[in-house]
Write an enzyme that holds these catalytic residues in place. Structure first.
Site, PDB file in Angstrom:
ATOM      1  N   ARG A  24     -54.505  19.024  17.537  1.00  0.00           N
ATOM      2  CA  ARG A  24     -54.957  19.182  16.147  1.00  0.00           C
ATOM      3  C   ARG A  24     -53.889  19.902  15.320  1.00  0.00           C
ATOM      4  O   ARG A  24     -54.188  20.446  14.252  1.00  0.00           O
ATOM      5  CB  ARG A  24     -56.276  19.961  16.109  1.00  0.00           C
ATOM      6  CG  ARG A  24     -57.530  19.082  16.016  1.00  0.00           C
ATOM      7  CD  ARG A  24     -57.626  18.118  17.140  1.00  0.00           C
ATOM      8  NE  ARG A  24     -58.833  17.267  17.076  1.00  0.00           N
ATOM      9  CZ  ARG A  24     -59.129  16.359  17.993  1.00  0.00           C
ATOM     10  NH1 ARG A  24     -58.336  16.158  19.024  1.00  0.00           N
ATOM     11  NH2 ARG A  24     -60.227  15.633  17.892  1.00  0.00           N
ATOM     12  N   ARG A  53     -49.994  30.395  30.632  1.00  0.00           N
ATOM     13  CA  ARG A  53     -50.629  29.635  31.702  1.00  0.00           C
ATOM     14  C   ARG A  53     -49.565  28.988  32.584  1.00  0.00           C
ATOM     15  O   ARG A  53     -49.639  29.022  33.807  1.00  0.00           O
ATOM     16  CB  ARG A  53     -51.562  28.580  31.077  1.00  0.00           C
ATOM     17  CG  ARG A  53     -52.429  27.819  32.056  1.00  0.00           C
ATOM     18  CD  ARG A  53     -52.125  26.334  32.107  1.00  0.00           C
ATOM     19  NE  ARG A  53     -52.095  25.700  30.805  1.00  0.00           N
ATOM     20  CZ  ARG A  53     -51.265  24.712  30.531  1.00  0.00           C
ATOM     21  NH1 ARG A  53     -50.402  24.285  31.420  1.00  0.00           N
ATOM     22  NH2 ARG A  53     -51.278  24.158  29.327  1.00  0.00           N
ATOM     23  N   ARG A 169     -57.805  15.507  29.013  1.00  0.00           N
ATOM     24  CA  ARG A 169     -57.847  16.949  28.767  1.00  0.00           C
ATOM     25  C   ARG A 169     -58.666  17.236  27.496  1.00  0.00           C
ATOM     26  O   ARG A 169     -59.503  18.139  27.469  1.00  0.00           O
ATOM     27  CB  ARG A 169     -56.430  17.501  28.608  1.00  0.00           C
ATOM     28  CG  ARG A 169     -56.406  19.020  28.526  1.00  0.00           C
ATOM     29  CD  ARG A 169     -55.110  19.607  28.016  1.00  0.00           C
ATOM     30  NE  ARG A 169     -53.978  19.393  28.891  1.00  0.00           N
ATOM     31  CZ  ARG A 169     -52.799  20.036  28.743  1.00  0.00           C
ATOM     32  NH1 ARG A 169     -52.644  20.924  27.782  1.00  0.00           N
ATOM     33  NH2 ARG A 169     -51.797  19.770  29.553  1.00  0.00           N
ATOM     34  N   ARG A 231     -25.028  21.796  -3.465  1.00  0.00           N
ATOM     35  CA  ARG A 231     -24.563  22.747  -4.472  1.00  0.00           C
ATOM     36  C   ARG A 231     -24.101  21.934  -5.672  1.00  0.00           C
ATOM     37  O   ARG A 231     -23.873  20.731  -5.580  1.00  0.00           O
ATOM     38  CB  ARG A 231     -23.399  23.566  -3.926  1.00  0.00           C
ATOM     39  CG  ARG A 231     -23.802  24.488  -2.795  1.00  0.00           C
ATOM     40  CD  ARG A 231     -22.609  25.243  -2.257  1.00  0.00           C
ATOM     41  NE  ARG A 231     -21.975  26.065  -3.271  1.00  0.00           N
ATOM     42  CZ  ARG A 231     -20.797  26.660  -3.117  1.00  0.00           C
ATOM     43  NH1 ARG A 231     -20.114  26.507  -1.997  1.00  0.00           N
ATOM     44  NH2 ARG A 231     -20.283  27.401  -4.078  1.00  0.00           N
ATOM     45  N   HIS A 232     -23.933  22.592  -6.811  1.00  0.00           N
ATOM     46  CA  HIS A 232     -23.355  21.928  -7.975  1.00  0.00           C
ATOM     47  C   HIS A 232     -21.911  21.532  -7.655  1.00  0.00           C
ATOM     48  O   HIS A 232     -21.305  22.070  -6.716  1.00  0.00           O
ATOM     49  CB  HIS A 232     -23.386  22.872  -9.175  1.00  0.00           C
ATOM     50  CG  HIS A 232     -22.716  24.182  -8.879  1.00  0.00           C
ATOM     51  ND1 HIS A 232     -21.357  24.348  -8.924  1.00  0.00           N
ATOM     52  CD2 HIS A 232     -23.225  25.379  -8.500  1.00  0.00           C
ATOM     53  CE1 HIS A 232     -21.056  25.593  -8.594  1.00  0.00           C
ATOM     54  NE2 HIS A 232     -22.181  26.240  -8.326  1.00  0.00           N
ATOM     55  N   ASN A 238     -14.978  28.299 -10.562  1.00  0.00           N
ATOM     56  CA  ASN A 238     -14.541  28.276  -9.176  1.00  0.00           C
ATOM     57  C   ASN A 238     -13.029  28.084  -9.068  1.00  0.00           C
ATOM     58  O   ASN A 238     -12.412  28.542  -8.123  1.00  0.00           O
ATOM     59  CB  ASN A 238     -15.253  27.161  -8.387  1.00  0.00           C
ATOM     60  CG  ASN A 238     -16.738  27.446  -8.233  1.00  0.00           C
ATOM     61  OD1 ASN A 238     -17.570  26.574  -8.435  1.00  0.00           O
ATOM     62  ND2 ASN A 238     -17.076  28.687  -7.882  1.00  0.00           N
ATOM     63  N   ARG A 286     -23.973  23.852 -14.841  1.00  0.00           N
ATOM     64  CA  ARG A 286     -23.272  23.141 -13.760  1.00  0.00           C
ATOM     65  C   ARG A 286     -24.198  22.355 -12.843  1.00  0.00           C
ATOM     66  O   ARG A 286     -23.795  21.334 -12.285  1.00  0.00           O
ATOM     67  CB  ARG A 286     -22.367  24.103 -12.974  1.00  0.00           C
ATOM     68  CG  ARG A 286     -23.045  25.340 -12.408  1.00  0.00           C
ATOM     69  CD  ARG A 286     -21.980  26.331 -11.942  1.00  0.00           C
ATOM     70  NE  ARG A 286     -22.516  27.522 -11.305  1.00  0.00           N
ATOM     71  CZ  ARG A 286     -22.945  28.605 -11.940  1.00  0.00           C
ATOM     72  NH1 ARG A 286     -22.960  28.635 -13.255  1.00  0.00           N
ATOM     73  NH2 ARG A 286     -23.367  29.660 -11.263  1.00  0.00           N
ATOM     74  N   GLU A 307     -28.400  30.979  -9.920  1.00  0.00           N
ATOM     75  CA  GLU A 307     -27.571  31.698  -8.949  1.00  0.00           C
ATOM     76  C   GLU A 307     -27.891  33.191  -8.929  1.00  0.00           C
ATOM     77  O   GLU A 307     -28.393  33.743  -9.914  1.00  0.00           O
ATOM     78  CB  GLU A 307     -26.087  31.480  -9.300  1.00  0.00           C
ATOM     79  CG  GLU A 307     -25.067  32.142  -8.381  1.00  0.00           C
ATOM     80  CD  GLU A 307     -25.160  31.739  -6.903  1.00  0.00           C
ATOM     81  OE1 GLU A 307     -26.270  31.765  -6.345  1.00  0.00           O
ATOM     82  OE2 GLU A 307     -24.117  31.423  -6.301  1.00  0.00           O
ATOM     83  N   HIS A 372     -27.333  26.592  -6.258  1.00  0.00           N
ATOM     84  CA  HIS A 372     -26.138  27.417  -6.085  1.00  0.00           C
ATOM     85  C   HIS A 372     -26.047  27.960  -4.667  1.00  0.00           C
ATOM     86  O   HIS A 372     -27.036  27.993  -3.946  1.00  0.00           O
ATOM     87  CB  HIS A 372     -26.193  28.571  -7.091  1.00  0.00           C
ATOM     88  CG  HIS A 372     -26.436  28.103  -8.482  1.00  0.00           C
ATOM     89  ND1 HIS A 372     -25.426  27.870  -9.374  1.00  0.00           N
ATOM     90  CD2 HIS A 372     -27.585  27.741  -9.110  1.00  0.00           C
ATOM     91  CE1 HIS A 372     -25.937  27.418 -10.514  1.00  0.00           C
ATOM     92  NE2 HIS A 372     -27.247  27.339 -10.381  1.00  0.00           N
ATOM     93  N   TYR A 409     -41.811  19.657  15.437  1.00  0.00           N
ATOM     94  CA  TYR A 409     -41.414  20.926  16.035  1.00  0.00           C
ATOM     95  C   TYR A 409     -39.989  21.338  15.717  1.00  0.00           C
ATOM     96  O   TYR A 409     -39.459  22.265  16.303  1.00  0.00           O
ATOM     97  CB  TYR A 409     -41.649  20.884  17.545  1.00  0.00           C
ATOM     98  CG  TYR A 409     -43.120  20.836  17.847  1.00  0.00           C
ATOM     99  CD1 TYR A 409     -43.881  22.002  17.849  1.00  0.00           C
ATOM    100  CD2 TYR A 409     -43.767  19.622  18.052  1.00  0.00           C
ATOM    101  CE1 TYR A 409     -45.240  21.964  18.081  1.00  0.00           C
ATOM    102  CE2 TYR A 409     -45.136  19.569  18.281  1.00  0.00           C
ATOM    103  CZ  TYR A 409     -45.861  20.750  18.293  1.00  0.00           C
ATOM    104  OH  TYR A 409     -47.210  20.714  18.500  1.00  0.00           O
TER     105      TYR A 409
HETATM  106  C1  LIG Z   1     -18.464  28.994  -8.267  1.00  0.00           C
HETATM  107  O1  LIG Z   1     -18.591  29.086  -9.660  1.00  0.00           O
HETATM  108  C2  LIG Z   1     -19.855  29.450 -10.155  1.00  0.00           C
HETATM  109  C3  LIG Z   1     -19.703  29.575 -11.627  1.00  0.00           C
HETATM  110  O2  LIG Z   1     -19.363  28.365 -12.218  1.00  0.00           O
HETATM  111  C4  LIG Z   1     -20.316  30.775  -9.583  1.00  0.00           C
HETATM  112  O3  LIG Z   1     -21.646  31.068  -9.948  1.00  0.00           O
HETATM  113  C5  LIG Z   1     -20.244  30.757  -8.099  1.00  0.00           C
HETATM  114  O4  LIG Z   1     -20.539  32.057  -7.612  1.00  0.00           O
HETATM  115  C6  LIG Z   1     -18.821  30.364  -7.703  1.00  0.00           C
HETATM  116  N1  LIG Z   1     -18.759  30.411  -6.282  1.00  0.00           N
HETATM  117  C7  LIG Z   1     -18.001  31.297  -5.675  1.00  0.00           C
HETATM  118  C8  LIG Z   1     -18.461  31.674  -4.310  1.00  0.00           C
HETATM  119  O5  LIG Z   1     -16.990  31.771  -6.167  1.00  0.00           O
END
Ligand SMILES: *[C@@H]1O[C@H](CO)[C@@H](O)[C@H](O)[C@H]1NC(C)=O
Ligand SMILES: *[C@@H]1O[C@H](CO)[C@@H](O)[C@H](O)[C@H]1NC(C)=O
Ligand SMILES: *[C@@H]1O[C@H](CO)[C@@H](O)[C@H](O)[C@H]1NC(C)=O
Length: 459
Positions: A24, A53, A169, A231-232, A238, A286, A307, A372, A409
């Protein structure tokens, strides 16, 4: 630093006593509750009487006749196993500050439940019975299939033997089964799920903690579905190593956004290519830009998916943070899960704001979430049961689509990389430099977490 946890609000300890015939879905529900509560930092543990058991009786000799209510020897073993499980649970409450213990067994007779009730009361533990009652044959057959292919009782056994034996069973248990009763059990705290959640009876729920558990199980469904996470695309921030902000995608980030629909189609496969996904993004540009080429109508923005808020460090690079706030930088590396940025958030804070998302996610069917790094780590940790001290260090690369397939599982994970380069945004412990070095054990351990996550799921 204030630490939020439901168990701090009220000083309650709960023993969830599972009730119901075999097949169940009791173990599945029990395990999900433990995973959910652990993710919320509530100390919880499942005690499976079947495992006790098996430790008492050598597995070889066991077949359905062991569960015949007229089999005295079998009965004695089963009672000893149940007693041992309860005893260990009571010890665990005291010695390890347990908060929610789950007794996973059939507990199908009033007499046994009475006994558990007395032990709980004597130890100041609140008993809550959770029954899974089911007469939907298709559901039962599906469960039988899951049990006989995953249960340790049927390892290396012939498949038709396993099905036949397991059905026998269940028949034996049916002879003595007493379901939770609205009249007889009116004074007890109990929840009765009828055919998963077609109908639910809730009786005398007293504490907040109990109501959280009830709310959670009410949202579970068992329809097959997949969850995709991404992720974006690479953002302009970045490129320069800045954190936070609300930047636009970089040129390569846009390329990922354009490639994403194709990645999703490949992942769906030919026969499911018309499946409609629901898309969730954060409120930041983003993630929405990353979702903008997906052909699905249902797109939802959630503030809760934004984020991690880096507070005063928003818009800085890790090097600048290390130079300006050296102590904070070290404190974060020492305990990344608990560390809260000045005026910002910690991972723990994210988990708390993600709780409604997880609840809604349990209700959803096929869904793609674009969010993020820190938020994805927390969502991933929930599905894959990743411990708190590891989850903030998991590497989740940019320009990669992750697919989770929850099974009875375990959860199966696969990932598809778009062949579009991106900067590494992974920061190892003890450095302000970005990128993964091959010598760092932490980074490789984190990589393993995702790459071998299917084996992780089985732990
Ligand atoms: C990548 O860029 C975004 C902002 O555009 C930021 O929020 C994010 O923390 C960045 N990632 C890193 C780990 O630097
Ligand atoms: C993002 O792009 C839009 C449109 O090109 C522009 O108006 C906006 O200023 C950009 N935002 C940032 C933070 O660079
Ligand atoms: C998906 O949605 C589109 C448009 O809303 C609809 O035409 C199509 O039939 C849906 N596909 C499925 C498999 O439900």
């Amino acid at each position: 630093m204030p630490v939020y946890s439901i168990s701090h609000i009220e000083n309650v300890r709960v023993c969830v006593v599972m009730v119901g015939l075999p097949a169940r879905g009791k173990s599945l529900i029990a395990q999900k509750i433990v995973r959910y509560l652990s993710w919320l930092s509530i100390n919880s543990k499942c005690f499976n009487v079947g495992a006790y058991r098996r430790a008492l009786v050598s597995e070889k000799g066991i077949d359905a006749t062991f569960f015949d209510p007229r089999n005295k020897v079998g009965l004695e073993y089963r009672e000893s196993a149940a007693d041992a499980a309860i005893e260990d649970m009571m010890k665990w409450f005291v010695e390890e500050n347990g908060v929610v213990g789950i007794l996973d067994a059939t507990n199908s007779q009033v007499e046994r439940r009475e006994r558990i009730l007395q032990i709980c009361r004597a130890n100041y533990i609140e008993p809550m019975f959770l029954e899974s009652w089911c007469d939907d044959q298709a559901l039962i057959l599906q469960n039988i299939f899951d049990v006989k292919t995953t249960s340790p009782d049927y390892v290396n056994k012939d498949e038709s033997f396993a099905t036949h034996d397991f059905l026998q069973r269940i028949k034996y248990y049916e002879e003595t089964y007493q379901t939770m009763d609205k009249v007889r059990d009116v004074d007890l705290t109990f929840v009765k799920l009828i055919n998963v959640n077609s109908q639910i009876i809730i009786n005398r729920i007293e504490s907040y903690l109990e109501s959280r558990i009830v709310y959670y199980v009410m949202n579970l469904h068992i329809k097959p579905r997949c969850i995709w996470l991404s992720r974006h695309g690479e953002s302009e921030y970045n490129l320069t190593g800045r954190i936070g902000g609300d930047a636009n995608l970089s040129e390569r980030g846009w390329r990922y956004a354009k490639r994403l629909p194709e990645l999703v189609l490949n992942s769906l496969g030919e026969e499911n290519k018309h499946t409609n996904l629901t898309i969730w993004t954060s409120t930041l540009a983003r993630t929405q830009q990353t979702a903008s080429f997906l052909p699905y109508k249902k797109k939802l923005q959630w503030k809760a998916l934004d984020e991690l808020d880096a507070g005063e460090c928003d818009g800085m690079t890790y090097e600048e943070i290390e130079a300006k706030f050296p102590e904070d930088f070290k404190a974060r590396d020492d305990n990344k899960y608990e560390y809260r940025y000045r005026g910002g958030e910690s991972y723990r804070d994210i988990v708390i704001r993600l709780e409604p998302i997880i609840m809604e996610l349990e209700r959803q069917e096929n869904i793609l979430i674009i969010t993020h790094q820190a938020v994805l780590r927390c969502i991933y940790a929930y599905f894959m049961n990743v411990p708190q001290e590891e989850s903030p260090w998991m590497s989740i690369p940019l320009h990669t689509l992750i697919k989770l397939e929850p099974r009875a599982y375990s959860t199966i994970v696969s990932q598809m990389k778009a062949d579009i380069p991106a900067v590494s945004t992974y920061k190892e412990r003890g450095t302000s430099q970005l990128g993964e070095s091959s010598i760092s054990s932490y980074a490789s351990k984190s990589r393993d977490l995702i790459n071998n996550s299917s084996s992780l799921a089985k732990k």
